[in-house]
Motif scaffolding. Structure first.
Motif, short mmCIF file in Angstrom:
data_model
loop_
_atom_site.label_atom_id
_atom_site.label_comp_id
_atom_site.label_asym_id
_atom_site.label_seq_id
_atom_site.Cartn_x
_atom_site.Cartn_y
_atom_site.Cartn_z
N UNK A 142 23.84 12.28 -7.05
CA UNK A 142 25.14 12.96 -7.22
C UNK A 142 25.50 13.52 -5.85
N UNK A 143 26.40 12.81 -5.18
CA UNK A 143 26.69 13.12 -3.78
C UNK A 143 27.84 14.11 -3.64
N UNK A 144 27.90 14.71 -2.47
CA UNK A 144 29.00 15.62 -2.14
C UNK A 144 30.32 14.82 -2.15
N UNK A 145 31.26 15.27 -2.94
CA UNK A 145 32.54 14.58 -3.03
C UNK A 145 32.63 13.63 -4.22
N UNK A 146 31.50 13.33 -4.81
CA UNK A 146 31.49 12.40 -5.94
C UNK A 146 31.63 13.20 -7.23
N UNK A 147 32.79 13.81 -7.41
CA UNK A 147 32.99 14.72 -8.54
C UNK A 147 33.79 14.09 -9.68
N UNK A 148 34.17 12.82 -9.47
CA UNK A 148 35.00 12.16 -10.47
C UNK A 148 34.29 12.12 -11.82
N UNK A 149 32.98 11.89 -11.78
CA UNK A 149 32.23 11.79 -13.04
C UNK A 149 32.29 13.11 -13.81
N UNK A 150 32.18 14.22 -13.08
CA UNK A 150 32.24 15.53 -13.74
C UNK A 150 33.64 15.78 -14.31
N UNK A 165 26.34 4.99 -17.39
CA UNK A 165 27.49 4.51 -16.63
C UNK A 165 26.99 4.08 -15.25
N UNK A 166 27.37 2.90 -14.82
CA UNK A 166 26.92 2.41 -13.51
C UNK A 166 28.10 2.41 -12.55
N UNK A 167 27.91 3.05 -11.40
CA UNK A 167 29.02 3.20 -10.45
C UNK A 167 28.75 2.52 -9.13
N UNK A 168 29.83 1.94 -8.58
CA UNK A 168 29.80 1.45 -7.21
C UNK A 168 30.91 2.17 -6.42
N UNK A 169 31.22 3.38 -6.85
CA UNK A 169 32.28 4.20 -6.24
C UNK A 169 33.61 3.45 -6.22
N UNK A 170 33.85 2.68 -7.25
CA UNK A 170 35.05 1.86 -7.28
C UNK A 170 36.08 2.52 -8.21
N UNK A 171 37.33 2.62 -7.75
CA UNK A 171 38.34 3.29 -8.58
C UNK A 171 38.60 2.51 -9.87
N UNK A 172 38.27 1.24 -9.85
CA UNK A 172 38.45 0.42 -11.06
C UNK A 172 37.57 0.92 -12.22
N UNK A 173 36.58 1.72 -11.89
CA UNK A 173 35.66 2.18 -12.93
C UNK A 173 36.30 3.23 -13.84
N UNK A 174 37.35 3.87 -13.33
CA UNK A 174 37.89 5.03 -14.05
C UNK A 174 38.23 4.75 -15.51
N UNK A 175 39.00 3.69 -15.73
CA UNK A 175 39.43 3.37 -17.10
C UNK A 175 38.26 3.18 -18.03
#
Lengths: 466, 369
Positions: free
Chosen positions: B231-239, B344-354
């Motif tokens: 859980x990196x600095x700036x990676x707050x989308x998941x929260x 949930x598996x992330x590649x920091x891709x905005x496509x993941x949001x939906x």
């Protein structure tokens, strides 16, 4: 006996076939190898391997016997130890020499089910359904390992030795196996690939002292735990004998590789693969017959060199084909079909300095020998060895088909290409593949890339000659 | 945090050495403080562009955070990544090793590595101790300052106070109405890996005093544990997405990107051994450790103590140790805590949001509050 012709091709004698028939039939039934598969196997052997060579026939016999032994090992041996590749080979051999059964199931399975019969895919599929998610970069060898147990082909051992000193995927696969089949103990053998970038090239053939101490302690711990917890007793004399045996195999095989320096190149890479893996993964049958097979191959190869016979045209660009395919010989054959001479897979070449004496003893000596191989030490170690290999075999190109799912060897193609090209002037083609699991290889896409690379190497050669 | 780049540039001008480190939790910052250097974690994540850029430098099969790590440096978008004098990389697995290799080959930054054993044998402890002893020597030669016991002790005391405060604030989330959100707590945790402790500790004192004995609003949201790879600095989308889907993360457990604050360094005896004891022996290791039992037990303990109703597993793409563990965790959580898990598996891709939102909404709905 629908399999008689096949076994004779694999250097079984009439007596051996007769004597072993019940065992063979039992295992073939388990592995679903029927007349149709045997027919296909015979065709594949003739098509892709040098079956006229007594050495190649013998090495196929060794693999087949290992396959049968493996499936029956629990019924036939008091204690069974499975380890993951690349176990320090001297350790595995010393367990066998001490009278117990030790083996690496995945490579035996891949060679017989994949390379010979072309029926490995269901094993990969099964592993993917049981925790090794497709598309996540899971190693094909480890999928085969899990698949062999899930299919019921391989029995559970008394203890697993977990090669945790090189690969993360292997150690976790064994944990997954433990989840599916609880109760089998594991001894984890660790190391840290944490050397400074300059350490290997600067120190080779010496290895950093603290690393030798650590890995040596980990290896010694295996023997201690086997002894104290599992009633498996490996003595120093077994280790010494194993060291001698492995040394003979490695050095014997260098005689074969020396022949590959000839133009035209005498041996196709499919055949070499059988020996590469036999030497780095020696089991009981290898101890009995491996050196004999190597000597027979060397004799056949020397004969070819003397007569100027090769499997590629004279003048074919000489390349390193980093890692041949373990389950599909057609892909390996493709390299020679496009007019390249894949003279060596660099990881299996013994650098003359590997034989330098050390003051270390016992498992620390073993630790030094293992880490000297370069790829088991660091990325810079692997690159150093590759550049040395280019010089030794006068290579004109490298196809770095580093397995994408193998982080220790496949995670840095950009670094490797940059440095090897800078340091040797030899072009490097990097391709993303999985040598263990050929389902993941788009063969014709690969052919296009290799053909283009071959054309480029020929033009380069012609330009240099002009 | 926004001004940290400017501050670091100023400190560098004054001759201070900036020590970047890989945020896997095995770098004893105390050594850098005691050497008079400035430690900063290269802990940025959550953006896709650095991941894309990394394609020219390392295999795409290296995990997302590792690829982003070199990407931020190449892009130059994060000032800290271009200010460091040395990059300390505690090598935990082959992914992190290749991150170090990539910095070695494609940047002019000196990389210092030391290995973290994957088992806890008695000689593994010696190996870690050897690693940080070499690090100590390196920092002394880099800064020209001797790391004395006195200075090291002071640094440890300061770091211990920071850990105490983070623990206190973290534990406040056990309350049915937590006085601080996990989004805020994670931000504080991340800040503690970048800001100077002389700033961070007073700030944490103030925050801890402000929430002591207090409770937050009643939200009616599902209590969740967030775990996974990094859980990196700036990676707050998941929260944010969990919050929007009707969930409330009350505790997190990550092997990377988050400071592991639960244990303090014991101050009796040899200080280097004390650091080894804290950072290696008592540290709950991440998924790359073999076997992963210690962390599993820790996650189960946290799930029980924080009374969570479900677990969200946030996986960085291609980090296979976590990928493996995510297969058997649902079974363990179900058997030992009686709660479900969503991966949930992330590649920091905005496509993941939906897809993430849909899956989170369904998961939280299924918790049957």
């Amino acid at each position: 006996m629908y399999y008689k012709e096949l076994l004779k091709l694999c250097d079984y004698s009439e007596d051996e076939i007769k004597k072993d028939a019940p065992r063979i039939e039992k295992v073939f039934k388990k592995a679903e190898i029927g007349p149709e598969e045997v027919k296909r196997g015979i065709e594949r052997l003739h098509k892709y391997f040098w079956m006229e060579s007594a050495g190649v026939r013998k090495v196929w016999g060794i693999w087949m016997k290992q396959f049968i032994d493996l499936a029956l090992c629990k019924e036939e041996h008091k204690k069974v130890v499975f380890y993951t590749y690349p176990l320090e080979p001297r350790l595995g051999t010393s367990i066998n020499l001490a009278g117990y059964y030790a083996a690496t199931p995945e490579f035996v399975n891949m060679f017989i089910l994949g390379l010979m019969f072309g029926i490995a895919d269901p094993y990969f599929d099964l592993a993917e359904k049981h925790g090794m998610t497709p598309g996540t970069g899971m190693c094909g060898a480890n999928k085969m390992r899990l698949g062999g147990f899930l299919k019921g082909l391989n029995p559970m051992p008394d203890v697993f030795l977990v090669s945790s000193f090189f690969c993360d995927n292997e150690a976790k696969t064994d944990e997954l196996i433990g989840y599916h089949f609880p109760g089998v103990p594991r001894i984890i053998i660790d190391n840290c690939l944490d050397s400074d970038w300059e350490a290997y090239p600067k120190n080779y053939p010496n290895i950093e002292h603290h690393k030798v101490k650590y890995f040596g302690a980990e290896l010694a711990n295996v023997v201690r735990e086997l002894d104290e917890k599992y009633d498996i007793h490996v003595k120093p004399e077994h280790l010494n004998a194993a060291r001698m045996e492995i040394g003979k195999l490695y050095l014997g095989f260098q005689r074969v590789l020396e022949c590959q320096k000839a133009d035209p190149m005498p041996i196709a890479n499919n055949n070499l693969l059988l020996f590469y893996m036999m030497i780095t993964n020696p089991e009981r049958r290898t101890m009995a017959d491996g050196l004999n097979a190597i000597n027979l191959l060397a004799k056949d190869a020397e004969e070819r060199v003397k007569k100027g016979i090769g499997v590629t045209p004279k003048g074919a660009p000489r390349i390193a084909w980093t890692m041949p395919w373990f389950t599909d010989p057609a892909i390996n054959a493709m390299v020679e079909e496009v007019g390249l001479a894949p003279v060596v897979a660099p990881f299996f070449w013994v650098h003359p300095k590997d034989l330098t004496k050390t003051d270390y003893e016992g498992f620390e000596k073993t630790a030094v020998a293992f880490m000297r191989m370069g790829l088991t030490h660091s990325t810079s170690g692997l690159i150093y060895r590759l550049t040395e290999c280019v010089k030794y075999f006068k290579l004109e190109g490298i196809i770095w088909n580093g397995m994408y799912a193998c982080r220790p060897t496949g995670g840095f193609p950009q670094i490797l290409k940059k440095l090897v090209e800078e340091q040797t002037g030899v072009p490097v083609l990097t391709v993303e593949t999985d040598q263990m699991d050929s389902r993941d290889t788009p063969t014709e896409v690969l052919r296009t890339r290799i053909e283009t690379f071959a054309e480029m190497l020929r033009m380069r050669k012609a330009a240099a000659a002009a | 945090m926004k001004n940290r780049g400017i501050q670091l540039r100023e400190l560098k001008k004054q001759g201070k050495k900036i020590v970047g480190y890989f945020p896997g939790g095995y770098f004893p910052e105390e050594l850098a403080y005691a050497a008079g250097a400035v430690p900063v974690a290269l802990n940025r994540g959550g953006d896709h562009e650095p991941v894309e850029v990394s394609g020219a430098y390392m295999s795409r099969w290296i995990y997302t955070f590792g690829r982003a790590n070199i990407g931020y440096r190449i892009l130059g978008s994060e000032p800290i990544y271009n200010l460091i004098d040395i990059y300390v990389v505690p090598v935990t697995d082959n992914h992190v090793r290749i991150v170090a290799d990539t910095w070695d080959v494609f940047t002019d930054v000196e990389v210092f590595r030391f290995g973290i054993p994957h088992t806890k044998h008695p000689w593994s402890v010696d190996y870690y101790l050897h690693g940080i002893t070499s690090l100590k020597e390196k920092l002394e030669s880099l800064t020209g300052n001797k790391i004395t016991d006195e200075r090291l002790k002071e640094a440890i005391q300061l770091a211990n106070r920071e850990r105490e405060l983070l623990t206190e604030i973290s534990l406040s989330r056990k309350s049915p109405r937590p006085p601080i959100s996990t989004r805020d707590f994670v931000f504080l945790n991340h800040a503690s890996m970048v800001l100077d402790k002389s700033v961070m500790v007073p700030a944490l004192e103030e925050i801890a005093a402000g929430i002591r004995g207090k409770e937050g609003p009643e939200t009616g949201k599902a209590r969740l544990l967030l775990t996974g790879t990094t859980l990196a600095y700036g990676d707050y989308r998941i929260l944010d997405m969990i919050e929007a889907a009707g969930g409330m993360v009350v505790i997190e457990e990550f092997g990377e990107g988050i400071r592991h604050y639960w244990e303090k360094v014991k101050l009796n005896g040899d200080l280097m051994k004390a650091l080894t004891d804290r950072y290696y022996t008592r540290r709950v290791p991440p998924a790359w450790h073999r076997p992963g039992t210690e962390r599993q037990e820790f996650v189960v303990k946290l799930a029980k103590e924080f009374k969570v109703q479900g677990v969200v597993w946030y996986q960085m793409m291609n980090r296979e140790s976590d990928e493996f563990e995510s297969y058997w965790y649902p079974d363990i959580l179900k058997k030992q805590v009686g709660i479900p898990m969503l991966k949930l598996t992330s590649d920091y891709d905005s496509m993941e949001r939906g897809p993430f939102s849909t899956r989170l909404e369904t998961f939280i709905e299924s918790l049957g509050r």
